[in-house]
Design an enzyme around this catalytic site. Structure first.
Site, PDB file in Angstrom:
ATOM      1  N   TYR A 175      41.685  47.127  37.208  1.00  0.00           N
ATOM      2  CA  TYR A 175      41.051  45.913  37.273  1.00  0.00           C
ATOM      3  C   TYR A 175      42.560  45.938  37.441  1.00  0.00           C
ATOM      4  CZ  TYR A 175      36.217  46.508  36.254  1.00  0.00           C
ATOM      5  OH  TYR A 175      34.467  46.556  36.402  1.00  0.00           O
ATOM      6  N   HIS A 188      24.567  41.850  40.071  1.00  0.00           N
ATOM      7  CA  HIS A 188      25.558  42.863  40.533  1.00  0.00           C
ATOM      8  C   HIS A 188      24.999  44.228  38.929  1.00  0.00           C
ATOM      9  CE1 HIS A 188      29.771  44.650  40.309  1.00  0.00           C
ATOM     10  NE2 HIS A 188      29.836  44.675  38.885  1.00  0.00           N
TER      11      HIS A 188
END
Length: 613
Positions: free
Chosen positions: A243, A430
């Site tokens: 990330y 999601h």
């Protein structure tokens, strides 16, 4: 950290204080000062992936290119009143063509049509595939209606209709609002007999679509509309999951503008590495402007790691969420997101997957954001609903169904929502690779984009699941689900535009449910950032210096656990909920929350098929 377990009647009890659920809403003062709110509602994470520019097909509501080479094109219009869907299928071939609908994306149990034109004669059949590796069989009863079949110099064009539900329970596919896996195939020549020949490995494929959704809309062709390119040039780390966060500064504007939509960009060749992108709006005090300006010139840091500045926690409100399969979004023509005079800062979070540890991959994937100085009547905000990352979110292995939930308490919506309510115009779900089902519920923490209008609202959901659902409770009654997908596809995560806006009121309770399928995993799954983890939790939790939490849980003897009781505890035991505003400040309500008691579950209407079918 160490998780506490206490064993009672063969049920593992996870201490309730380990559960943490976050509700992120616009500040109470801002909400109450706006008369009508158009909301984008986000559950969990919001993500999108690049799409192909499509030719305009006059008269059709929707269209999509199905293959990477652009040779297979599908246009369609769902007629909701008559529950009939009309298709035009165009393939760059003068041979046979096939199109079908599959529960898994494969041939087995698919419902297909085959067609070709030979010597002036049209061959068109409704077929099905009951077993693997078999030629599609012609249906006993044809339920597809051919309108026209045409060959041009280079293409075959087939136009036909079918009902959403033909009630052919054995041989046809029931088209619903769920994700539909559309399969295609074609041959380079016509068959010699009455059946198509094998298409080979290149002339076939699958693409997930929302067949009953309205169109996403197009960015208007207007000279007042400007573009802001949001990207960060970097080398993708040789880690399984990364990330990466950067601070992004918008162009400096001399008057207030409105952001009206975006399109994603994935660097060609990097599609397998780029998983999702989030763009968080930053709400910062004046004294931090200079340091944010310097960070905007910085290459970025690993998100949530030791180098992640604490001040970046001011960037909490998700404006854009993009993931695998997404094609971007255009906001309703009367709605815009405020870009204030002077501009503003955002934090971009990129999720990369590199399980093979390939080195030297350059990437500049990102977004094109569209904005204009022609202000729209309504201002949009984002409401996010989801559970925070936490090690208490555990899914045992070898479970075909395991429900994970997030709860948004009615007290939070009483504080955050204005008396006239907020209006949702789109939603986004999601999940990572584990979940099986998701639904959105007015009892779970949400991220929302709002606009002051009775008719505009967008709702986005972030969570993990193969089936996902968000449920809504009001005044002791469950109302129709806000969003539901019983066939969620990890590789097709796209904003869903609602045909009719949905209003949420103070006191509504939301519950988001994700039905996980871990039947192909021996290991437990804990919430985490990784693609093979679930979003409800995600750090390298350590039990000891040389043992991770997953290692510890995998050594546990799950055979003696009452799995039904454990599931009941994880789903229905009180969850601690927290409400945050966009500045990261706790709103004045934080307590445990459970499912509302004594309420009959709402269920969608059943199929209306004659008896005997």
């Amino acid at each position: 950290m160490r998780i506490k377990f206490s064993m009672s009647q063969n049920v593992i009890h996870v201490d309730s204080e380990l559960w943490r659920f976050r509700e992120q809403v616009d500040s109470t003062e801002t909400l109450r000062n706006r008369l009508g709110q158009a909301i984008r509602f986000t559950l969990g994470f919001c993500l999108v992936i690049g799409g192909i520019s499509l030719p305009h097909v006059s008269g059709w509501e929707r269209e999509a290119i199905l293959d990477p080479l652009g040779k297979v094109h599908l246009a369609w219009t769902p007629h909701l009143e008559t529950k009939v869907i009309e298709f035009e299928y165009t393939v760059q071939t003068l041979g046979w063509v096939g199109l079908g609908f599959s529960p898994t994306g494969g041939m087995r149990d698919s419902d297909v049509i085959t067609a070709w034109i030979k010597d002036g004669r049209v061959f068109f059949d409704d077929r099905h595939v009951p077993v693997d590796h078999e030629l599609p069989r012609v249906d006993d009863v044809p339920n597809y209606n051919l309108i026209s079949a045409v060959e041009t110099d280079t293409a075959t064009i087939i136009r036909f209709t079918r009902e959403f539900d033909t009630c052919d329970l054995e041989q046809d596919f029931h088209i619903t609002g769920d994700t539909v896996k559309v399969i295609y195939a074609y041959g380079d020549t016509d068959p010699e007999g009455m059946d198509p020949f094998y298409h080979g490995s290149d002339n076939r494929g699958t693409k997930s679509l929302y067949l009953l959704d309205p169109p996403l809309g197009d960015i208007p062709d207007d000279p007042s509309i400007k573009e802001w390119i949001v990207s960060s040039e970097m080398v993708i780390p040789t880690l399984d999951t990364t990330y990466w966060c950067t601070i992004q500064k918008t162009p400096v504007v001399d008057v207030t503008h409105h952001i009206i939509g975006y399109k994603p960009y994935v660097k060609p060749g990097n599609e397998k590495y780029v998983h999702h992108l989030l763009l968080y709006a930053c709400s910062i005090p004046d004294e931090l402007v200079d340091v944010f300006n310097s960070w905007a010139e910085h290459d970025g840091v690993l998100c949530y790691g030791p180098d992640h500045p604490q001040e970046w926690n001011h960037c909490r409100s998700v404006l854009i969420a993009w993931a695998v399969g997404g094609e971007g979004e255009t906001y309703p023509e009367n709605v815009g997101y405020v870009l204030p005079e002077g501009g503003m800062f955002f934090m971009m979070e990129m999720h990369y997957d590199n399980p093979e540890g390939v080195s030297g991959i350059q990437d500049d994937s990102g977004l094109t954001v569209y904005y204009t100085d022609v202000l729209r009547p309504l201002e949009m905000a984002t409401l996010g609903v989801g559970s925070s990352l936490h090690p208490a979110s555990i899914t045992p292995g070898r479970q075909s169904h395991f429900m994970n939930v997030g709860l948004c308490n009615f007290k939070c919506t009483e504080i955050a929502f204005p008396p006239e309510g907020i209006h949702i115009f789109s939603g986004f779900l999601h999940s990572h690779l584990l979940g099986e089902s998701l639904r959105e519920f007015p009892n779970h923490s949400p991220l929302v984009n709002m606009a002051p209008s009775e008719n505009s609202t967008e709702i986005h959901y972030l969570n993990t699941g193969r089936r996902m659902r968000v449920r809504l409770f009001r005044n002791g009654e469950e109302l129709p689900w806000l969003q539901n997908d019983n066939n969620y596809d990890f590789d097709y995560q796209q904003v869903r535009v609602f045909r009719e806006h949905i209003t949420l009121y103070p006191g509504d309770q939301l519950i988001m449910e994700c039905d996980y399928d871990s039947s192909n995993r021996d290991s437990v799954t804990v919430s985490g950032f990784g693609t093979t983890e679930e979003m409800d939790g995600g750090y390298e939790y350590m039990v000891s210096e040389d043992q991770t939490l997953v290692d510890y849980l995998n050594e546990f003897d799950w055979s003696g656990v009452d799995m039904e009781g454990f599931q009941h505890l994880m789903r229905y035991d009180p969850h601690y909920t927290r409400c945050f505003n966009n500045q990261g400040e706790l709103l004045p309500w934080n307590q445990t929350t459970s499912y509302p008691g004594g309420v009959d579950s709402w269920m969608p209407p059943g199929r209306e098929c004659p008896s005997g079918k």
